[in-house]
Design a protein around this motif. Structure first.
Motif, PDB file in Angstrom:
ATOM      1  N   LYS A  27       0.807  -1.219   0.000  1.00 41.89           N
ATOM      2  CA  LYS A  27       0.000   0.000   0.000  1.00 41.89           C
ATOM      3  C   LYS A  27       0.843   1.274   0.000  1.00 41.89           C
ATOM      4  O   LYS A  27       0.593   2.202  -0.773  1.00 41.89           O
ATOM      5  CB  LYS A  27      -0.923  -0.017   1.216  1.00 41.89           C
ATOM      6  CG  LYS A  27      -2.123   0.866   1.052  1.00 41.89           C
ATOM      7  CD  LYS A  27      -3.002   0.810   2.262  1.00 41.89           C
ATOM      8  CE  LYS A  27      -4.019   1.930   2.213  1.00 41.89           C
ATOM      9  NZ  LYS A  27      -4.643   2.144   3.509  1.00 41.89           N
ATOM     10  N   GLU A  28       1.860   1.288   0.862  1.00 46.61           N
ATOM     11  CA  GLU A  28       2.684   2.495   1.015  1.00 46.61           C
ATOM     12  C   GLU A  28       3.593   2.729  -0.190  1.00 46.61           C
ATOM     13  O   GLU A  28       4.148   3.816  -0.350  1.00 46.61           O
ATOM     14  CB  GLU A  28       3.580   2.364   2.256  1.00 46.61           C
ATOM     15  CG  GLU A  28       2.855   1.984   3.536  1.00 46.61           C
ATOM     16  CD  GLU A  28       1.902   3.083   3.998  1.00 46.61           C
ATOM     17  OE1 GLU A  28       2.302   4.259   3.909  1.00 46.61           O
ATOM     18  OE2 GLU A  28       0.767   2.754   4.401  1.00 46.61           O
ATOM     19  N   GLU A  29       3.797   1.697  -0.991  1.00 44.48           N
ATOM     20  CA  GLU A  29       4.800   1.776  -2.063  1.00 44.48           C
ATOM     21  C   GLU A  29       4.202   2.048  -3.432  1.00 44.48           C
ATOM     22  O   GLU A  29       4.926   2.260  -4.400  1.00 44.48           O
ATOM     23  CB  GLU A  29       5.597   0.461  -2.128  1.00 44.48           C
ATOM     24  CG  GLU A  29       6.241   0.033  -0.813  1.00 44.48           C
ATOM     25  CD  GLU A  29       7.306   1.026  -0.342  1.00 44.48           C
ATOM     26  OE1 GLU A  29       7.682   1.917  -1.129  1.00 44.48           O
ATOM     27  OE2 GLU A  29       7.749   0.896   0.814  1.00 44.48           O
ATOM     28  N   ILE A  30       2.873   2.011  -3.544  1.00 45.19           N
ATOM     29  CA  ILE A  30       2.234   2.173  -4.857  1.00 45.19           C
ATOM     30  C   ILE A  30       2.378   3.610  -5.356  1.00 45.19           C
ATOM     31  O   ILE A  30       2.088   4.558  -4.635  1.00 45.19           O
ATOM     32  CB  ILE A  30       0.748   1.763  -4.791  1.00 45.19           C
ATOM     33  CG1 ILE A  30       0.664   0.250  -4.566  1.00 45.19           C
ATOM     34  CG2 ILE A  30       0.003   2.153  -6.065  1.00 45.19           C
ATOM     35  CD1 ILE A  30      -0.729  -0.265  -4.333  1.00 45.19           C
ATOM     36  N   THR A  31       2.865   3.755  -6.620  1.00 46.71           N
ATOM     37  CA  THR A  31       3.101   5.099  -7.156  1.00 46.71           C
ATOM     38  C   THR A  31       2.356   5.320  -8.467  1.00 46.71           C
ATOM     39  O   THR A  31       2.668   6.241  -9.219  1.00 46.71           O
ATOM     40  CB  THR A  31       4.616   5.316  -7.359  1.00 46.71           C
ATOM     41  OG1 THR A  31       5.187   4.149  -7.969  1.00 46.71           O
ATOM     42  CG2 THR A  31       5.314   5.574  -6.043  1.00 46.71           C
ATOM     43  N   ASP A  32       1.397   4.447  -8.777  1.00 51.57           N
ATOM     44  CA  ASP A  32       0.636   4.630 -10.016  1.00 51.57           C
ATOM     45  C   ASP A  32      -0.763   4.073  -9.793  1.00 51.57           C
ATOM     46  O   ASP A  32      -1.034   3.453  -8.756  1.00 51.57           O
ATOM     47  CB  ASP A  32       1.341   3.887 -11.163  1.00 51.57           C
ATOM     48  CG  ASP A  32       0.851   4.326 -12.534  1.00 51.57           C
ATOM     49  OD1 ASP A  32       0.242   5.404 -12.639  1.00 51.57           O
ATOM     50  OD2 ASP A  32       1.069   3.574 -13.503  1.00 51.57           O
ATOM     51  N   GLU A  33      -1.634   4.242 -10.795  1.00 54.02           N
ATOM     52  CA  GLU A  33      -2.982   3.702 -10.613  1.00 54.02           C
ATOM     53  C   GLU A  33      -2.962   2.166 -10.697  1.00 54.02           C
ATOM     54  O   GLU A  33      -2.073   1.582 -11.323  1.00 54.02           O
ATOM     55  CB  GLU A  33      -3.961   4.292 -11.630  1.00 54.02           C
ATOM     56  CG  GLU A  33      -3.653   3.897 -13.043  1.00 54.02           C
ATOM     57  CD  GLU A  33      -4.753   4.310 -14.014  1.00 54.02           C
ATOM     58  OE1 GLU A  33      -5.930   4.234 -13.660  1.00 54.02           O
ATOM     59  OE2 GLU A  33      -4.407   4.689 -15.138  1.00 54.02           O
ATOM     60  N   ILE A  34      -3.951   1.557 -10.055  1.00 55.30           N
ATOM     61  CA  ILE A  34      -4.058   0.096 -10.054  1.00 55.30           C
ATOM     62  C   ILE A  34      -4.988  -0.319 -11.181  1.00 55.30           C
ATOM     63  O   ILE A  34      -6.090   0.199 -11.301  1.00 55.30           O
ATOM     64  CB  ILE A  34      -4.601  -0.400  -8.696  1.00 55.30           C
ATOM     65  CG1 ILE A  34      -3.603  -0.064  -7.582  1.00 55.30           C
ATOM     66  CG2 ILE A  34      -4.902  -1.884  -8.733  1.00 55.30           C
ATOM     67  CD1 ILE A  34      -4.068  -0.432  -6.194  1.00 55.30           C
ATOM     68  N   VAL A  35      -4.515  -1.224 -12.045  1.00 52.31           N
ATOM     69  CA  VAL A  35      -5.339  -1.711 -13.149  1.00 52.31           C
ATOM     70  C   VAL A  35      -5.691  -3.176 -12.873  1.00 52.31           C
ATOM     71  O   VAL A  35      -4.831  -3.973 -12.502  1.00 52.31           O
ATOM     72  CB  VAL A  35      -4.590  -1.598 -14.502  1.00 52.31           C
ATOM     73  CG1 VAL A  35      -5.516  -1.983 -15.648  1.00 52.31           C
ATOM     74  CG2 VAL A  35      -4.062  -0.187 -14.693  1.00 52.31           C
ATOM     75  N   GLU A  36      -6.987  -3.481 -13.035  1.00 53.05           N
ATOM     76  CA  GLU A  36      -7.449  -4.823 -12.710  1.00 53.05           C
ATOM     77  C   GLU A  36      -7.891  -5.570 -13.969  1.00 53.05           C
ATOM     78  O   GLU A  36      -8.545  -4.995 -14.829  1.00 53.05           O
ATOM     79  CB  GLU A  36      -8.638  -4.692 -11.744  1.00 53.05           C
ATOM     80  CG  GLU A  36      -8.817  -5.907 -10.880  1.00 53.05           C
ATOM     81  CD  GLU A  36      -9.969  -5.730  -9.903  1.00 53.05           C
ATOM     82  OE1 GLU A  36      -9.932  -4.760  -9.119  1.00 53.05           O
ATOM     83  OE2 GLU A  36     -10.883  -6.558  -9.936  1.00 53.05           O
ATOM     84  N   TYR A  37      -7.540  -6.837 -14.060  1.00 53.83           N
ATOM     85  CA  TYR A  37      -7.918  -7.680 -15.199  1.00 53.83           C
ATOM     86  C   TYR A  37      -8.646  -8.923 -14.679  1.00 53.83           C
ATOM     87  O   TYR A  37      -8.464  -9.318 -13.531  1.00 53.83           O
ATOM     88  CB  TYR A  37      -6.677  -8.152 -15.960  1.00 53.83           C
ATOM     89  CG  TYR A  37      -5.784  -7.047 -16.468  1.00 53.83           C
ATOM     90  CD1 TYR A  37      -5.874  -6.599 -17.780  1.00 53.83           C
ATOM     91  CD2 TYR A  37      -4.832  -6.461 -15.628  1.00 53.83           C
ATOM     92  CE1 TYR A  37      -5.044  -5.590 -18.252  1.00 53.83           C
ATOM     93  CE2 TYR A  37      -4.002  -5.457 -16.093  1.00 53.83           C
ATOM     94  CZ  TYR A  37      -4.105  -5.030 -17.400  1.00 53.83           C
ATOM     95  OH  TYR A  37      -3.277  -4.037 -17.866  1.00 53.83           O
TER      96      TYR A  37
END
Ligand SMILES: [Zn+2]
Length: 288
Positions: A220-230
């Motif tokens: 959670k703390e490391e995410i630097t872009d949007e999350i894309v789900e497939y």
């Protein structure tokens, strides 16, 4: 639970993170092929990493064809997929049964053995891309890590897992994959190495936390872009027309011989439970 692949960037956009839950896909494969636990684990791990690989195809129509050809009792693993993440797979010997490893885990490496891993990607009108590397230990994760490093010049860290319950069904399958982008710094490479130590039992984490829970707890703390789900799925794309093409390539003489002996030509799809039956008249029709 639906299959799921989530992708984003982490560690200052220096790594691409992919987390997969392929539990349903592995259960579909078990249902179709009646796989033993070790065969489920070998095919399930391969299908999981191939789902990741398919997500890197440029177009939805691009196709992936992967074989893990080892000399162990499992025989060859074959997995196909496309850019839409419609995946299918098979193994030569689905019933293979070998003793567990001393640590109580399924001996996937023992079932697969030594051999080669081959990847073919077909992309529209261009020549298909083909790459290959020698297996490291047949445990699949290390084998694909080596493949990516030598054939695609991409350093990746891969954790894959398939957990089989007492009834032979899969209770948790998936993976965590971190791929380094060219500008990854030493500091973040060390962070990735450390975080990957948490995923030696990735199938249990998928079972208990799910993809979202893993993100929440570890990234959670490391995410630097949007999350894309497939939404990957086990899906066979065979059809009567496809089978006709294969039969035509066998030649009329061969087909006439089968008709002579068996009265019909029966084709079982390698990847699903569909059966295609061609009568003498159907075969004549093929050659009109
Ligand atoms: Zn099929």
């Amino acid at each position: 639970m639906k299959n799921k692949l989530v992708k984003t960037l982490v560690f200052e956009n220096q790594f691409s993170l992919s987390i997969l839950d392929t539990t349903e896909m592995v259960n579909r494969a078990i249902e179709i092929h009646d796989l033993s636990p070790v065969a489920s684990a070998a095919l399930g791990r391969t299908m999981t990493v191939c789902t990741y690989m398919s997500s890197g195809l440029k177009s939805q129509k691009d196709k992936l064809y992967v074989t893990v050809a080892g000399d162990g009792p499992l025989g060859k693993i074959t997995v196909c997929g496309n850019g839409e993440l419609q995946m299918r797979g098979a193994v030569d010997n689905p019933y293979v049964d070998i003793p567990l490893k001393p640590n109580g885990k399924l001996d996937v490496g023992g079932a697969v053995g030594k051999g080669r891993l081959t990847v073919v990607k077909s992309m529209g009108l261009k020549e298909p891309y083909s790459g290959s590397s020698e297996l490291v230990n047949g445990e699949i994760a290390e084998d694909f890590t080596k493949y990516y490093f030598y054939s695609e010049q991409q350093p990746i860290a891969v954790a894959l897992g398939v957990k089989i319950g007492v009834d032979g069904k899969c209770v948790g399958a998936g993976g965590v994959i971190l791929a380094a982008l060219p500008f990854a710094t030493e500091k973040n490479i060390v962070k990735v190495e450390n975080i990957m130590k948490e995923f030696t039992d990735v199938s249990t984490k998928i079972q208990t936390l799910g993809v979202d829970g893993i993100i929440e707890k570890y990234f959670k703390e490391e995410i630097t872009d949007e999350i894309v789900e497939y939404s990957p799925e086990y899906k066979c794309l065979c059809s009567k027309d496809y089978v006709k093409g294969i039969l035509i390539s066998l030649g009329k003489k061969e087909l006439d011989d089968i008709i002579e002996k068996e009265g019909q030509v029966k084709v079982d799809c390698q990847f699903c439970e569909k059966k295609y039956i061609f009568s003498k008249e159907d075969v004549e029709e093929l050659y009109k």
